[in-house]
Design a protein around this motif. Structure first.
Motif: not given
Lengths: 132, 68
Positions: A14-17, A20-23, A51, A53, B63-68
């Motif tokens: 996982h690479y949430p930014y 971004r609100d819901y990443s 999006p 989410l 895989e590096f991922l971001d769901y948004q």
């Protein structure tokens, strides 16, 4: 993916930014589903619904997958898997990744959304390398 | 005219020299470099990240991922 059953192992990081609100919450949702043995079902649902989410939507998806909603919501609200997500994120930053998705196919870096055919070509090359 | 041809010929010669000594080697370098870059393989620790497919599969995709 199904074509290559038995030949490919897929791993998700996982690479949430941050901006971004819901990443982060969406990543939490996938891992909360993992606890209940439904990671991949949730993973595909999140990719499909993105999006959309927000918390309510995530709980709705958990219901669709017949998850234990109490456990799921608690996991989400307490950000139970924060450490794993932060660990993945640190790894991504340490590896100088700036884009999602970024793929590593037997270590070969592929950045950004690519057509299926492009990824398939690399997978085929790798399968040929193994046979040699 | 003859003198101009001579000058042009000289220019052509210079252009050819430029190709031979700078542009061509540059492209050879670029081609070699990009093929080397393609061959770079990164080590990504898998740890306990969610995975599907056999552990001994010939191809591993991380895989590096971001769901948004």
């Amino acid at each position: 993916m199904k074509v290559y059953k038995g030949k490919i192992r897929l791993i998700v990081k996982h690479y949430p930014y941050r901006y971004r609100d819901y990443s982060h919450t969406a990543a939490e949702a996938s891992l909360a589903a993992l606890d209940q043995g439904k990671f991949w079902a949730m993973h595909h649902l999140l990719l499909k619904k993105s999006p959309e989410l927000d918390r309510q939507s995530l709980i709705k998806y958990a219901k669709e997958l017949n998850l234990d909603i109490k456990a799921f919501t608690e996991s989400l609200d307490k950000m139970k898997h924060s450490a794993i997500i932060e660990r993945d994120k640190k790894l991504a930053v340490d590896m100088d990744l700036y884009n999602t998705p970024t793929f590593f196919i037997n270590g070969r870096k592929v950045i950004g959304n690519r057509p299926y055919e492009y990824l398939k070509k690399i997978v085929e090359e790798e399968l040929r390398n193994v046979k040699k | 005219m003859g003198a101009e041809d001579g000058i042009l010929g000289g220019d052509k010669g210079r252009v050819m020299k430029l190709l031979k000594y700078s542009i061509l080697p540059f492209f050879i370098f670029l081609t070699a470099f990009s093929s080397l870059a393609q061959e770079k393989r990164y080590e990504v620790p898998i740890l306990d990240s969610p995975s599907t497919g056999p552990a001994n599969a010939p191809v591993t995709i991380i895989e590096f991922l971001d769901y948004q």
